[in-house]
Design a protein around this motif. Structure first.
Motif, PDB file in Angstrom:
ATOM      1  N   UNK A 116       1.247  -1.086  -0.095  1.00 33.49           N
ATOM      2  CA  UNK A 116      -0.166   0.283  -0.203  1.00 33.49           C
ATOM      3  C   UNK A 116       1.275   1.589   0.013  1.00 33.49           C
ATOM      4  N   UNK A 117       0.626   2.022  -1.311  1.00 35.02           N
ATOM      5  CA  UNK A 117       1.230   3.020  -0.769  1.00 35.02           C
ATOM      6  C   UNK A 117       2.602   3.009  -1.612  1.00 35.02           C
ATOM      7  N   UNK A 118       2.764   2.603  -2.383  1.00 38.42           N
ATOM      8  CA  UNK A 118       3.708   2.205  -4.077  1.00 38.42           C
ATOM      9  C   UNK A 118       3.126   2.747  -4.903  1.00 38.42           C
ATOM     10  N   UNK A 119       3.775   3.112  -5.488  1.00 40.38           N
ATOM     11  CA  UNK A 119       3.376   3.638  -6.947  1.00 40.38           C
ATOM     12  C   UNK A 119       3.870   2.562  -7.917  1.00 40.38           C
ATOM     13  N   UNK A 120       2.391   1.994  -8.868  1.00 43.90           N
ATOM     14  CA  UNK A 120       3.059   1.308  -9.718  1.00 43.90           C
ATOM     15  C   UNK A 120       3.348   1.589 -11.374  1.00 43.90           C
ATOM     16  N   UNK A 121       4.011   0.883 -12.440  1.00 42.50           N
ATOM     17  CA  UNK A 121       3.907   1.477 -13.825  1.00 42.50           C
ATOM     18  C   UNK A 121       3.733   0.565 -14.727  1.00 42.50           C
ATOM     19  N   UNK A 122       3.443   0.905 -16.180  1.00 50.39           N
ATOM     20  CA  UNK A 122       2.612   0.093 -16.925  1.00 50.39           C
ATOM     21  C   UNK A 122       3.962  -0.260 -17.728  1.00 50.39           C
ATOM     22  N   UNK A 123       4.876   0.990 -17.368  1.00 47.16           N
ATOM     23  CA  UNK A 123       6.347   0.677 -18.325  1.00 47.16           C
ATOM     24  C   UNK A 123       7.620   0.694 -17.226  1.00 47.16           C
ATOM     25  N   UNK A 124       8.781  -0.437 -17.665  1.00 48.84           N
ATOM     26  CA  UNK A 124       9.513  -0.745 -17.490  1.00 48.84           C
ATOM     27  C   UNK A 124      10.631   0.854 -16.921  1.00 48.84           C
ATOM     28  N   UNK A 125      10.765   2.030 -17.812  1.00 46.46           N
ATOM     29  CA  UNK A 125      10.962   3.169 -17.099  1.00 46.46           C
ATOM     30  C   UNK A 125      10.804   3.940 -16.296  1.00 46.46           C
TER      31      UNK A 125
END
Length: 242
Positions: A116-125
């Motif tokens: 919880x609280x972690x930012x997640x992304x769709x790309x490795x960059x």
């Protein structure tokens, strides 16, 4: 003249650390493209803005340059490479089961684990936030909810789904013994590992459609009475006195 030609050949491949980098030279330097970007063939040298827009680079290495300035090769360094998390995604709803997921959708984060609280992304960059994609599976038994900012808002256990193959039909008394007649094959699903009174039956492995096909379901030698909500209300055994 021969010395000049050799020197120009050396510079043209972007190998000298204090030389500027052209769009064409950047293709061979080993840096990964940012999401939505592609290589450009051109002898034009790249500004700081050009470089950071097109490639996954460490921006702090270029902090002393203005966006419109050319940046020497020795200031080019690989940027953040996010950690990979194998996920599948679907519109799971509030009580999603472990089976209710169909589309592979990996997530990336600078964090070493999802919390919880972690930012997640769709790309490795880590340039494209995973915005409001409902629930994603991190493992077989975890659901990760992502908010509209691409930040994990909750992590919960997904509901296990158990499969039961049996018969449906009508309860009857034959020869003084309990029996199920007009039998038809049926498969029901539950979130419980055992069948008992007050257990809900479902038509689907996602546990979204309560069982309503019949009032009686037989699994093995047990006949379960089922109400209109799909809940088992009583149990009888085939062959018991009636």
């Amino acid at each position: 003249m021969r010395y000049i030609l050799i020197l120009w050949s050396f510079i043209s491949f972007g190998q000298s650390p204090n030389q500027m980098v052209s769009f064409t030279q950047a293709q061979s330097l080993g840096f990964s493209l940012n999401s939505g970007q592609s290589h450009v063939t051109s002898n034009q040298c790249m500004t700081k803005s050009d470089a950071l827009t097109k490639y996954n680079l460490n921006a702090s290495n270029m902090s002393s340059f203005a966006n419109n300035q050319l940046v020497p090769r020795n200031n080019w360094a690989t940027g953040v490479v996010g950690n990979y998390f194998d996920c599948v995604v679907n519109d799971h709803g509030e009580s999603a089961t472990c089976q209710n997921a169909f589309i592979e959708e990996p997530l990336y984060s600078s964090a070493s684990s999802l919390a919880v609280g972690v930012s997640v992304f769709f790309d490795t960059q880590l340039t494209t936030p995973a915005l409001a994609m409902n629930y994603k599976y991190r493992t077989l038994n975890k659901l990760v909810s992502v908010n509209s900012s691409g930040v994990i808002s909750s992590i919960t256990d997904c509901v296990p789904s158990y499969t039961w193959n049996g018969k449906r039909g009508n309860l009857s008394c034959i020869g003084g013994q309990v029996a199920l007649i007009n039998q038809v094959n049926v498969t029901v699903y539950t979130s419980n590992s055992t069948l008992d009174v007050n257990v809900l039956l479902y038509n689907d492995a996602g546990l979204t459609q309560p069982y309503t096909l019949s009032s009686y379901v037989m699994v093995g030698n047990r006949i379960f009475s089922v109400n209109g909500s799909g809940m088992i209300t009583s149990i009888e055994f085939v062959g018991d006195p009636c």
